[in-house]
Design a protein around this motif. Structure first.
Motif, PDB file in Angstrom:
ATOM      1  N   VAL A 262      -9.328  29.710  36.206  1.00  0.00           N
ATOM      2  CA  VAL A 262      -8.768  31.300  35.721  1.00  0.00           C
ATOM      3  C   VAL A 262      -7.641  31.155  36.385  1.00  0.00           C
ATOM      4  O   VAL A 262      -7.581  32.370  37.579  1.00  0.00           O
ATOM      5  CB  VAL A 262      -9.472  31.906  35.495  1.00  0.00           C
ATOM      6  CG1 VAL A 262      -8.816  33.281  34.519  1.00  0.00           C
ATOM      7  CG2 VAL A 262     -10.643  31.811  33.982  1.00  0.00           C
ATOM      8  N   HIS A 263      -6.472  31.029  36.517  1.00  0.00           N
ATOM      9  CA  HIS A 263      -5.526  31.573  37.606  1.00  0.00           C
ATOM     10  C   HIS A 263      -4.834  32.793  36.652  1.00  0.00           C
ATOM     11  O   HIS A 263      -3.851  32.840  35.966  1.00  0.00           O
ATOM     12  CB  HIS A 263      -4.372  30.188  37.065  1.00  0.00           C
ATOM     13  CG  HIS A 263      -4.399  29.236  37.401  1.00  0.00           C
ATOM     14  ND1 HIS A 263      -5.183  28.768  38.734  1.00  0.00           N
ATOM     15  CD2 HIS A 263      -5.078  28.083  37.325  1.00  0.00           C
ATOM     16  CE1 HIS A 263      -5.608  27.158  38.710  1.00  0.00           C
ATOM     17  NE2 HIS A 263      -5.490  26.672  38.061  1.00  0.00           N
TER      18      HIS A 263
ATOM     19  N   PRO B  93      -5.941  40.675  30.142  1.00  0.00           N
ATOM     20  CA  PRO B  93      -7.137  40.757  29.482  1.00  0.00           C
ATOM     21  C   PRO B  93      -8.042  39.267  29.572  1.00  0.00           C
ATOM     22  O   PRO B  93      -7.902  38.318  30.334  1.00  0.00           O
ATOM     23  CB  PRO B  93      -6.050  40.131  28.252  1.00  0.00           C
ATOM     24  CG  PRO B  93      -4.430  39.676  28.644  1.00  0.00           C
ATOM     25  CD  PRO B  93      -4.631  40.623  30.504  1.00  0.00           C
TER      26      PRO B  93
ATOM     27  N   ALA C 146      -5.451  32.179  26.822  1.00  0.00           N
ATOM     28  CA  ALA C 146      -6.133  31.770  25.937  1.00  0.00           C
ATOM     29  C   ALA C 146      -7.788  31.702  25.125  1.00  0.00           C
ATOM     30  O   ALA C 146      -8.352  30.899  26.233  1.00  0.00           O
ATOM     31  CB  ALA C 146      -5.676  30.837  25.206  1.00  0.00           C
TER      32      ALA C 146
ATOM     33  N   SER D 162     -10.079  34.122  27.762  1.00  0.00           N
ATOM     34  CA  SER D 162     -10.100  33.050  28.625  1.00  0.00           C
ATOM     35  C   SER D 162     -11.828  33.377  28.511  1.00  0.00           C
ATOM     36  O   SER D 162     -12.947  32.619  28.776  1.00  0.00           O
ATOM     37  CB  SER D 162      -9.356  32.691  28.811  1.00  0.00           C
ATOM     38  OG  SER D 162      -9.582  31.408  29.923  1.00  0.00           O
TER      39      SER D 162
ATOM     40  N   ALA E 108       2.638  38.414  37.635  1.00  0.00           N
ATOM     41  CA  ALA E 108       4.089  39.039  37.702  1.00  0.00           C
ATOM     42  C   ALA E 108       3.942  41.193  37.312  1.00  0.00           C
ATOM     43  O   ALA E 108       2.746  41.266  36.992  1.00  0.00           O
ATOM     44  CB  ALA E 108       4.795  39.125  35.622  1.00  0.00           C
TER      45      ALA E 108
ATOM     46  N   LEU F 287      -2.278  34.851  37.475  1.00  0.00           N
ATOM     47  CA  LEU F 287      -0.995  34.709  37.295  1.00  0.00           C
ATOM     48  C   LEU F 287      -0.698  34.762  35.460  1.00  0.00           C
ATOM     49  O   LEU F 287       0.550  34.958  35.035  1.00  0.00           O
ATOM     50  CB  LEU F 287       0.983  33.734  38.047  1.00  0.00           C
ATOM     51  CG  LEU F 287       1.287  33.764  37.516  1.00  0.00           C
ATOM     52  CD1 LEU F 287       2.812  34.913  38.287  1.00  0.00           C
ATOM     53  CD2 LEU F 287       2.660  32.493  38.476  1.00  0.00           C
ATOM     54  N   SER F 288      -1.254  33.442  35.296  1.00  0.00           N
ATOM     55  CA  SER F 288      -1.230  33.134  33.590  1.00  0.00           C
ATOM     56  C   SER F 288      -1.702  34.348  32.711  1.00  0.00           C
ATOM     57  O   SER F 288      -0.800  33.636  31.454  1.00  0.00           O
ATOM     58  CB  SER F 288      -2.221  31.825  33.162  1.00  0.00           C
ATOM     59  OG  SER F 288      -1.491  30.798  33.927  1.00  0.00           O
ATOM     60  N   VAL F 289      -2.213  35.439  33.679  1.00  0.00           N
ATOM     61  CA  VAL F 289      -3.375  35.402  32.336  1.00  0.00           C
ATOM     62  C   VAL F 289      -3.248  37.085  32.425  1.00  0.00           C
ATOM     63  O   VAL F 289      -2.794  37.841  32.118  1.00  0.00           O
ATOM     64  CB  VAL F 289      -4.382  35.611  32.329  1.00  0.00           C
ATOM     65  CG1 VAL F 289      -4.800  36.230  33.872  1.00  0.00           C
ATOM     66  CG2 VAL F 289      -4.867  36.300  31.537  1.00  0.00           C
ATOM     67  N   ALA F 290      -2.385  38.235  34.191  1.00  0.00           N
ATOM     68  CA  ALA F 290      -2.500  39.428  34.333  1.00  0.00           C
ATOM     69  C   ALA F 290      -1.190  40.135  35.049  1.00  0.00           C
ATOM     70  O   ALA F 290      -0.185  39.244  34.318  1.00  0.00           O
ATOM     71  CB  ALA F 290      -3.440  39.578  35.712  1.00  0.00           C
ATOM     72  N   ALA F 291      -1.038  40.735  34.525  1.00  0.00           N
ATOM     73  CA  ALA F 291       0.420  41.556  34.358  1.00  0.00           C
ATOM     74  C   ALA F 291       0.456  42.982  35.556  1.00  0.00           C
ATOM     75  O   ALA F 291      -0.975  43.970  35.190  1.00  0.00           O
ATOM     76  CB  ALA F 291       0.987  41.734  33.536  1.00  0.00           C
TER      77      ALA F 291
ATOM     78  N   SER G 119      -6.133  29.680  31.184  1.00  0.00           N
ATOM     79  CA  SER G 119      -6.495  30.560  32.063  1.00  0.00           C
ATOM     80  C   SER G 119      -6.053  31.884  31.130  1.00  0.00           C
ATOM     81  O   SER G 119      -6.713  33.197  31.285  1.00  0.00           O
ATOM     82  CB  SER G 119      -5.172  31.078  32.895  1.00  0.00           C
ATOM     83  OG  SER G 119      -5.509  29.875  33.828  1.00  0.00           O
TER      84      SER G 119
ATOM     85  N   HIS H 199       1.583  31.306  44.811  1.00  0.00           N
ATOM     86  CA  HIS H 199       0.900  30.413  43.695  1.00  0.00           C
ATOM     87  C   HIS H 199       0.003  28.986  43.845  1.00  0.00           C
ATOM     88  O   HIS H 199      -0.590  28.611  43.857  1.00  0.00           O
ATOM     89  CB  HIS H 199       1.512  30.812  42.181  1.00  0.00           C
ATOM     90  CG  HIS H 199       0.397  30.212  41.154  1.00  0.00           C
ATOM     91  ND1 HIS H 199      -0.326  31.261  39.975  1.00  0.00           N
ATOM     92  CD2 HIS H 199       1.412  29.452  40.442  1.00  0.00           C
ATOM     93  CE1 HIS H 199      -1.006  30.634  39.818  1.00  0.00           C
ATOM     94  NE2 HIS H 199      -0.217  29.845  39.358  1.00  0.00           N
TER      95      HIS H 199
END
Lengths: 258, 258
Positions: free
Chosen positions: B100-101, B129, A106, B132, B151, B103-107, A104, B76
């Motif tokens: 594309v999840h 970002p 990288a 990916s 987060a 939680l793994s990428v956003a804040a 997700s 989640h």
């Protein structure tokens, strides 16, 4: 004090049986983490019997990619099942773990001047923005990452190993300590005795042999070389070392190239 | 030509029964996507009966956070189960979808000067970002994102809605067209007739009322305002509009504030 802890795939799974968690080993690891009370902890786990056989089935490695969405999903979904087992068990022991899935977040790009098939063992070609991981840490959660497939420009998806993630996390989170738990109690010398400390590759060259390999999922030589290049000391130990490592001791082999 | 398609949670789930996929609706949507042959497509789906009742249980919204890891994981994990249903069905129709999840990428971070409890309806406080997502698109895959918890500095985790993701994806991917499929056939005027086109908020102010709401998961007024601010035209339509939209037509209401 930020700590990165890698749980090898062979530690948390039964490597000989597809998609089988090693219940006793994972419970022991999770207990040690829970009892340590360590804050600012990031956990990374490998693939073991969840990721590797799917990756082999579809011919995917750190350098060999696939643009088959079904193959990419098979590998990724298996790794998410293992990750869910790790995260759920950590939560059941009151460790506030939450998943971070590399696919997700990288992406890879061959570094300028790389030959086709070559990747940078230190992960220079990996883009891994850590806004989510850093904010989760700051909010008191324990992010749990894992080896995975990631999008790779020109190659579909390729594998990112847990070891490569550890090196990148250590650098980008400015980690103070890095622990790598595998099924062996440390780095062996020629007599199969655990080496206490490695300060340069010359210390173990006679035991580990050639250091030219760039395969980050491969042998101990490449792993030691990558760990020596870090700004934080790394500790390589067996399952019994998790508790002592998190308590601040130096079980197994300390690798410190600073 | 980059296209962002949002499938509303009420379209792909049975909103009245917890964690129930609306099989017929999702199959119809997936068929329309598959038959369109559109390339450079990003899909976003909402939560419907998967995300919303867990979020309500734990008191989590776009502004109210939780630092309860179990609550965050419940929301989640439910969203990942729905995402897996969408991705798997797309793959079964030969659409190369991959998850594309968020939680793994956003804040999130409260914007400078924000009052506590206030978020920017256009998502200015969201870090997302897209390395990916962009690399997956470039390799011919169809990234499938979804409403999720992310987060949030100082608040644990909060909800990011599918609509907020759509606006950010449209901007950061420089999308050419944006489609939002919900259970209604478009934006209604005072007589419950679908408005063909909205060029400014004044066009619909009498029908939609106050536009001051900043709740991005909330009413149509805030949604129209956010869509008017985009650099790409948006189309709001019902399930029958997916095929025509992907074929280049303008089903439902076109919202274009450029």
């Amino acid at each position: 004090m930020t700590v990165v802890l890698k749980l090898g795939g062979s530690v948390v799974t039964d490597k000989d049986t597809p998609e089988t968690v090693d219940d006793d080993a994972i419970d022991a690891a999770v207990d040690a983490i829970s009892e340590s009370g360590v804050e600012n902890l990031v956990v990374v786990h490998g693939g073991g019997s969840f990721g590797h056989h799917h990756a082999a089935n579809y011919g995917v490695s750190t350098t060999e990619g696939t643009d088959d969405a079904a193959g990419a999903l098979a590998i990724h979904a298996a790794m998410k099942r293992l990750n869910d087992a790790v995260v759920s068990r950590l939560q059941s022991r009151d460790v506030p773990a939450l998943p971070v899935h590399p696919l997700s977040v990288a992406a890879r790009r061959d570094a300028e001047g790389d030959e086709v098939g070559e990747t940078d063992g230190a992960g220079a070609s990996l883009s891994l923005p850590l806004e989510s991981t850093k904010t989760l840490l700051g909010e008191g959660f324990v992010p749990v990452l894992h080896g995975d497939v990631v999008a790779h420009a020109g190659r579909g998806v390729t594998v990112v190993s847990g070891d490569e993630l550890v090196v990148r996390l250590a650098a980008d989170l400015d980690a103070d300590r890095v622990g790598l738990c595998s099924t062996v109690p440390g780095v062996y010398d020629e007599n199969e005795t655990v080496v206490d400390e490695i300060r340069s590759f010359a210390d173990v060259e006679s035991a580990l042999g050639e250091s030219e390999s760039t395969d980050v999922t491969g042998g101990m030589a490449a792993k030691v070389r990558a760990l020596l290049a870090m700004d934080a000391p790394a500790h390589v130990f067996g399952p019994d070392g998790i508790g002592p490592f998190l308590a601040g001791a130096s079980p197994g082999t300390k690798i410190d190239g600073r």
